[in-house]
Design an enzyme around this catalytic site. Structure first.
Site, PDB file in Angstrom:
ATOM      1  N   HIS A   1      36.474  37.545  31.667  1.00 25.01           N
ATOM      2  CA  HIS A   1      36.279  39.010  31.726  1.00 25.01           C
ATOM      3  C   HIS A   1      35.756  39.504  30.375  1.00 25.01           C
ATOM      4  O   HIS A   1      34.934  40.414  30.320  1.00 25.01           O
ATOM      5  CB  HIS A   1      37.597  39.734  32.010  1.00 25.01           C
ATOM      6  CG  HIS A   1      38.063  39.646  33.425  1.00 25.01           C
ATOM      7  ND1 HIS A   1      37.534  40.410  34.426  1.00 25.01           N
ATOM      8  CD2 HIS A   1      39.033  38.893  34.010  1.00 25.01           C
ATOM      9  CE1 HIS A   1      38.159  40.143  35.577  1.00 25.01           C
ATOM     10  NE2 HIS A   1      39.072  39.210  35.345  1.00 25.01           N
TER      11      HIS A   1
ATOM     12  N   ASP B   1      37.243  41.014  39.237  1.00 24.95           N
ATOM     13  CA  ASP B   1      38.399  41.053  40.149  1.00 24.95           C
ATOM     14  C   ASP B   1      38.020  42.026  41.254  1.00 24.95           C
ATOM     15  O   ASP B   1      37.729  43.203  40.978  1.00 24.95           O
ATOM     16  CB  ASP B   1      39.648  41.575  39.431  1.00 24.95           C
ATOM     17  CG  ASP B   1      40.123  40.635  38.330  1.00 24.95           C
ATOM     18  OD1 ASP B   1      39.793  39.443  38.378  1.00 24.95           O
ATOM     19  OD2 ASP B   1      40.835  41.108  37.420  1.00 24.95           O
TER      20      ASP B   1
ATOM     21  N   GLU C   1      44.119  32.955  41.690  1.00 29.45           N
ATOM     22  CA  GLU C   1      44.034  34.389  42.012  1.00 29.45           C
ATOM     23  C   GLU C   1      42.906  34.607  43.025  1.00 29.45           C
ATOM     24  O   GLU C   1      41.733  34.480  42.662  1.00 29.45           O
ATOM     25  CB  GLU C   1      43.738  35.206  40.736  1.00 29.45           C
ATOM     26  CG  GLU C   1      44.807  35.067  39.667  1.00 29.45           C
ATOM     27  CD  GLU C   1      44.450  35.780  38.350  1.00 29.45           C
ATOM     28  OE1 GLU C   1      43.309  36.263  38.194  1.00 29.45           O
ATOM     29  OE2 GLU C   1      45.324  35.831  37.480  1.00 29.45           O
TER      30      GLU C   1
ATOM     31  N   HIS D   1      39.885  36.895  41.836  1.00 29.19           N
ATOM     32  CA  HIS D   1      39.151  36.674  40.573  1.00 29.19           C
ATOM     33  C   HIS D   1      38.010  35.662  40.755  1.00 29.19           C
ATOM     34  O   HIS D   1      38.229  34.551  41.219  1.00 29.19           O
ATOM     35  CB  HIS D   1      40.136  36.178  39.493  1.00 29.19           C
ATOM     36  CG  HIS D   1      39.487  35.833  38.186  1.00 29.19           C
ATOM     37  ND1 HIS D   1      39.696  36.554  37.025  1.00 29.19           N
ATOM     38  CD2 HIS D   1      38.622  34.836  37.844  1.00 29.19           C
ATOM     39  CE1 HIS D   1      39.006  36.014  36.041  1.00 29.19           C
ATOM     40  NE2 HIS D   1      38.341  34.970  36.520  1.00 29.19           N
TER      41      HIS D   1
HETATM   42  C1  LIG Z   1      45.109  39.664  34.566  1.00 29.46           C
HETATM   43  C2  LIG Z   1      44.314  39.128  35.740  1.00 29.46           C
HETATM   44  N1  LIG Z   1      43.753  40.206  36.479  1.00 29.46           N
HETATM   45  C3  LIG Z   1      43.223  38.198  35.250  1.00 29.46           C
HETATM   46  O1  LIG Z   1      42.087  38.610  35.146  1.00 29.46           O
HETATM   47  N2  LIG Z   1      43.591  36.952  34.943  1.00 29.46           N
HETATM   48  C4  LIG Z   1      42.645  35.988  34.425  1.00 29.46           C
HETATM   49  C5  LIG Z   1      43.257  34.630  34.315  1.00 29.46           C
HETATM   50  C6  LIG Z   1      42.132  36.410  33.050  1.00 29.46           C
HETATM   51  O2  LIG Z   1      42.871  37.048  32.288  1.00 29.46           O
HETATM   52  O3  LIG Z   1      41.011  36.018  32.748  1.00 29.46           O
HETATM   53 ZN   LIG Z   2      40.309  38.473  36.770  1.00 26.09          ZN
END
Ligand SMILES: C[C@@H](N)C(=O)N[C@H](C)C(=O)O
Ligand SMILES: [Zn+2]
Length: 237
Positions: free
Chosen positions: A143, A150, A208, A211
């Site tokens: 990100h 997400d 997830e 994601h």
């Molecule tokens: C916090 C969650 N939405 C997320 O994006 N997790 C992944 C592993 C990240 O932080 O890159």
């Molecule tokens: Zn994410």
């Protein structure tokens, strides 16, 4: 208007002249982080793919529910001042294709989060201390590179989300992309999301279901520019 508002164009101009090439500095973890606007602007000038673009400006019918701009998130705190979703140019093109395909089926995307400044990842890790559901400060998140999204799918008729295995940011094994103990329809919805994203250049994150990482993420640096600064730069360009 603040002093910063007036200083920003000067900073951006100073660092963005032709041929100006600054190295990306390493932080205390040895991670390279683009944390100043001049350096970000210079990268964009050298390669337009590096631009962080506001997704809704380019895909107007995409739905947003930017959870970290509200208190409806696992931090129970407002982490962003603006409810915006930014991503790099090639990621945006891939998302456009996903949205087009979904729209043909009467469906569409809803984004929970896209580009996330590195500082926010550090704050997440300080609270969650869990390297599965939250990226670590020494690696950074995709990100932070503007290359992870997400998201979920909505029905365009009523704006409702398709039923998925868990709510967003449910940090349990039920969020795994292969968790099996679910109704058939939920498994089909999760599969539809995974198939359409992978077909368009993303890789699913196995822990997830919401994601996805853009396959070209290695080309983009971890970045720590705020949404406010991105918005100000947008008004200058
Ligand atoms: C916090 C969650 N939405 C997320 O994006 N997790 C992944 C592993 C990240 O932080 O890159
Ligand atoms: Zn994410």
């Amino acid at each position: 208007m603040t002093k910063e508002f007036f200083a920003l164009p000067l900073i951006a101009l100073f660092f963005s002249g032709p041929g100006f090439c600054q190295d990306v500095p390493q932080n205390k973890y040895g991670l390279k982080v683009v944390a100043n606007i001049g350096l970000y602007q210079q990268q964009v000038n050298n390669d337009s793919a590096k631009a962080l673009i506001e997704i809704q400006k380019e895909i107007p019918n995409i739905a947003l529910d930017i959870r970290y701009a509200s208190t409806n998130n696992f931090m129970h705190e407002k982490m962003y001042n603006l409810a915006k979703a930014y991503t790099r140019l090639p990621v945006l093109s891939a998302l456009k294709n996903v949205q087009k395909e979904l729209n043909e089926k009467g469906l569409g995307l809803k984004i929970f989060d896209a580009y996330r400044p590195y500082t926010i990842t550090v704050a997440f890790y300080e609270k969650q201390k869990d390297s599965i559901f939250v990226a670590t400060p020494w690696k950074g998140s995709r990100h932070n590179r503007g290359c992870a999204i997400d998201l979920t799918i909505i029905n365009l008729k009523n704006g409702k989300e398709l039923e998925m295995p868990t709510p967003f940011d449910d940090f349990t094994e039920k969020a795994n992309t292969d968790y099996p103990h679910l109704p058939k329809k939920v498994i089909e919805n999760r599969q539809l999301l995974k198939d359409i994203m992978t077909k368009n250049g993303f890789t699913a994150y196995k822990d997830e279901w919401w994601h996805f990482d853009f396959n070209g993420w290695k080309e983009f640096d971890v970045t720590d520019i705020s949404f406010e600064d991105l918005q100000r730069l947008q008004t200058l360009n």
